[in-house]
Design a protein around this motif. Structure first.
Motif, short mmCIF file in Angstrom:
data_model
loop_
_atom_site.label_atom_id
_atom_site.label_comp_id
_atom_site.label_asym_id
_atom_site.label_seq_id
_atom_site.Cartn_x
_atom_site.Cartn_y
_atom_site.Cartn_z
N VAL A 27 0.84 -1.20 0.00
CA VAL A 27 0.00 0.00 0.00
C VAL A 27 0.88 1.25 0.00
N VAL A 28 1.94 1.24 0.78
CA VAL A 28 2.86 2.38 0.83
C VAL A 28 3.46 2.64 -0.54
N SER A 29 3.90 1.59 -1.22
CA SER A 29 4.46 1.76 -2.57
C SER A 29 3.46 2.43 -3.50
N LEU A 30 2.22 1.95 -3.47
CA LEU A 30 1.21 2.48 -4.38
C LEU A 30 0.86 3.93 -4.07
N VAL A 31 0.82 4.28 -2.79
CA VAL A 31 0.44 5.63 -2.39
C VAL A 31 1.57 6.63 -2.66
N THR A 32 2.78 6.27 -2.30
CA THR A 32 3.89 7.21 -2.45
C THR A 32 4.36 7.36 -3.89
N SER A 33 3.96 6.45 -4.76
CA SER A 33 4.36 6.55 -6.17
C SER A 33 3.45 7.48 -6.96
N LYS A 34 2.39 7.98 -6.33
CA LYS A 34 1.52 8.94 -7.00
C LYS A 34 2.20 10.31 -7.04
N PRO A 35 2.14 11.00 -8.17
CA PRO A 35 2.84 12.29 -8.29
C PRO A 35 2.34 13.35 -7.33
N ASN A 36 1.09 13.25 -6.88
CA ASN A 36 0.53 14.28 -5.99
C ASN A 36 0.42 13.80 -4.55
N THR A 37 1.24 12.82 -4.15
CA THR A 37 1.13 12.28 -2.81
C THR A 37 1.34 13.35 -1.74
N ILE A 38 0.57 13.25 -0.68
CA ILE A 38 0.68 14.20 0.42
C ILE A 38 1.83 13.85 1.36
N PHE A 39 2.36 12.65 1.23
CA PHE A 39 3.35 12.17 2.19
C PHE A 39 4.76 12.67 1.86
N LYS A 40 5.45 13.12 2.91
CA LYS A 40 6.82 13.59 2.74
C LYS A 40 7.83 12.45 2.78
N ALA A 41 7.41 11.30 3.31
CA ALA A 41 8.29 10.14 3.37
C ALA A 41 7.45 8.89 3.56
N GLY A 42 8.03 7.76 3.16
CA GLY A 42 7.36 6.47 3.33
C GLY A 42 8.31 5.45 3.90
N VAL A 43 7.76 4.47 4.61
CA VAL A 43 8.55 3.38 5.17
C VAL A 43 7.84 2.06 4.91
N GLU A 44 8.59 1.07 4.41
CA GLU A 44 8.04 -0.25 4.18
C GLU A 44 8.83 -1.25 5.02
N CYS A 45 8.14 -1.96 5.90
CA CYS A 45 8.78 -2.95 6.76
C CYS A 45 8.40 -4.35 6.29
N HIS A 46 9.40 -5.16 6.00
CA HIS A 46 9.23 -6.49 5.41
C HIS A 46 8.04 -6.52 4.45
N PRO A 47 8.11 -5.71 3.37
CA PRO A 47 6.95 -5.57 2.48
C PRO A 47 6.70 -6.81 1.63
N ALA A 48 5.45 -7.07 1.37
CA ALA A 48 5.06 -8.13 0.44
C ALA A 48 4.88 -7.53 -0.95
N MET A 49 4.93 -8.39 -1.96
CA MET A 49 4.67 -7.98 -3.34
C MET A 49 5.59 -6.86 -3.80
N VAL A 50 6.87 -6.96 -3.49
CA VAL A 50 7.84 -5.93 -3.90
C VAL A 50 7.91 -5.89 -5.42
N ASP A 51 7.64 -4.73 -5.99
CA ASP A 51 7.64 -4.56 -7.44
C ASP A 51 8.55 -3.39 -7.81
N PRO A 52 9.68 -3.65 -8.47
CA PRO A 52 10.59 -2.57 -8.86
C PRO A 52 9.92 -1.48 -9.67
N ALA A 53 8.87 -1.82 -10.39
CA ALA A 53 8.18 -0.81 -11.19
C ALA A 53 7.54 0.26 -10.31
N ASP A 54 7.09 -0.12 -9.12
CA ASP A 54 6.53 0.87 -8.19
C ASP A 54 7.57 1.90 -7.80
#
Length: 335
Positions: free
Chosen positions: A233-260
């Motif tokens: 979810v963090v990957s999908l949200v922070t990859s949006k160009p208009n994201t409100i988040f200044k930083a993201g953290v992923e802990c032992h993430p599932a479904m790691v996709d380099p494209a994200d």
């Protein structure tokens, strides 16, 4: 069904190591990568993992799920062999991590209704920084709540208020479904992932932040953290160009996709366990163009910072603590 014959080389080794398939008599456990030092307390940024297993015999109903590696979800206390195919797809003095409670943790926060979601809320009322926490598939688990309280109280130089919404509406994945070693359990698990796909939750996050901001206008800047399923979810949200988040953290993430990662421009930290897919993590790190911290906790299982953490184990408890210290140090620089 035997998965072993569908998995070439490194993928078969990874599946054997995680207990997804039964090893042949001559099998050895997959050794830790030479890029990782399990006993190191440094904040180096190695990137290792193993590719996700792929089965050609997945049914059509399972194809939408197969990116998610179920072997990463089995709680430590019940980890057994399973025949289920792979699924779905500032200064150190500022961080004062309190002693981690190994059992019977008493959560410090409260539950509130925010944006239509029951939410665990914790942190000082005068905080001007907020963190949206995306739990793993087991929901409001004590280890996950304790982690939220650590983020809210341990950094005396940066005050955070944490919001953890209940995306599952009181119906998290039951522990009893693990290990998914029967057809009935596998069917139920597949249905859970179909009902709760990360893109569906990611689409709800912006409106949730708006609702929180309206209720807590004193919060001026935002970060987001996710565990396992929540990491996607963090990957999908922070990859949006208009994201409100200044930083993201992923802990032992599932479904790691380099494209994200190619679309993520904000600072991002990824803390991987020994179970994450090595090539995917390496490519993910390479595709990040902004400030980043990618580190492998080489002797920890997928889930060690959330519901699967065995905090009665001294080593796990130490790395659980170090994981949250790492997160706080990263956020102090970017939020």
């Amino acid at each position: 069904m035997s998965l072993s014959r569908h998995l070439p080389g490194s993928r078969r080794a990874a599946a054997v190591a995680s207990g997804l398939i039964t090893p042949p008599a001559s099998s050895q456990s997959l050794p830790p990568s030479s890029l990782s030092n399990p006993n190191s307390n440094s904040n180096s940024s190695p990137s290792i993992s193993t590719p996700l297993a792929q089965s050609r015999n997945l049914t059509q109903s399972n194809r939408s799920l197969h990116l998610f590696n179920q072997s990463q979800l089995i709680p430590r206390s019940t980890c057994k062999m399973s025949t289920m195919p792979a699924q779905h797809g500032h200064s150190e003095a500022c961080c004062n991590i309190p002693p981690v409670v190994s059992k019977g943790y008493d959560a410090k926060g409260t539950y509130e209704e925010v944006g239509g979601f029951k939410s665990y809320v914790t942190g000082p009322k005068d905080a001007t920084k907020g963190i949206i926490s995306i739990y793993d598939i087991f929901g409001f688990y004590p280890q996950t709540l304790q982690g939220a309280d650590i983020l809210a109280t341990a950094d005396h130089a940066n005050k955070y208020r944490i919001f953890m919404p209940d995306w599952f509406a009181g119906e998290p994945c039951p522990i009893e479904w693990f290990p998914p070693d029967t057809e009935e359990k596998q069917k139920k698990l597949g249905g859970f992932f179909q009902k709760n796909p990360p893109p569906g939750v990611a689409a709800k996050v912006p409106a949730y932040v708006e609702a929180v901001s309206a209720k807590y206008p004193e919060i001026k800047s935002w970060a987001i953290i996710g565990f396992c399923w929540g990491g996607k979810v963090v990957s999908l949200v922070t990859s949006k160009p208009n994201t409100i988040f200044k930083a993201g953290v992923e802990c032992h993430p599932a479904m790691v996709d380099p494209a994200d990662a190619s679309g993520i421009k904000v600072p991002l930290a990824l803390l991987a366990s020994k179970d994450e897919p090595a090539e995917d993590v390496k490519k993910f790190e390479a595709n990040l163009s902004g400030p980043k911290h990618v580190e492998i906790f080489g002797d920890q299982i997928h889930g060690w910072m959330a519901a699967r953490s065995d905090l009665e184990d001294d080593r796990v408890r130490a790395e659980y603590t170090r994981g949250y210290e790492t997160v706080l140090k990263f956020l102090s620089k970017h939020v």
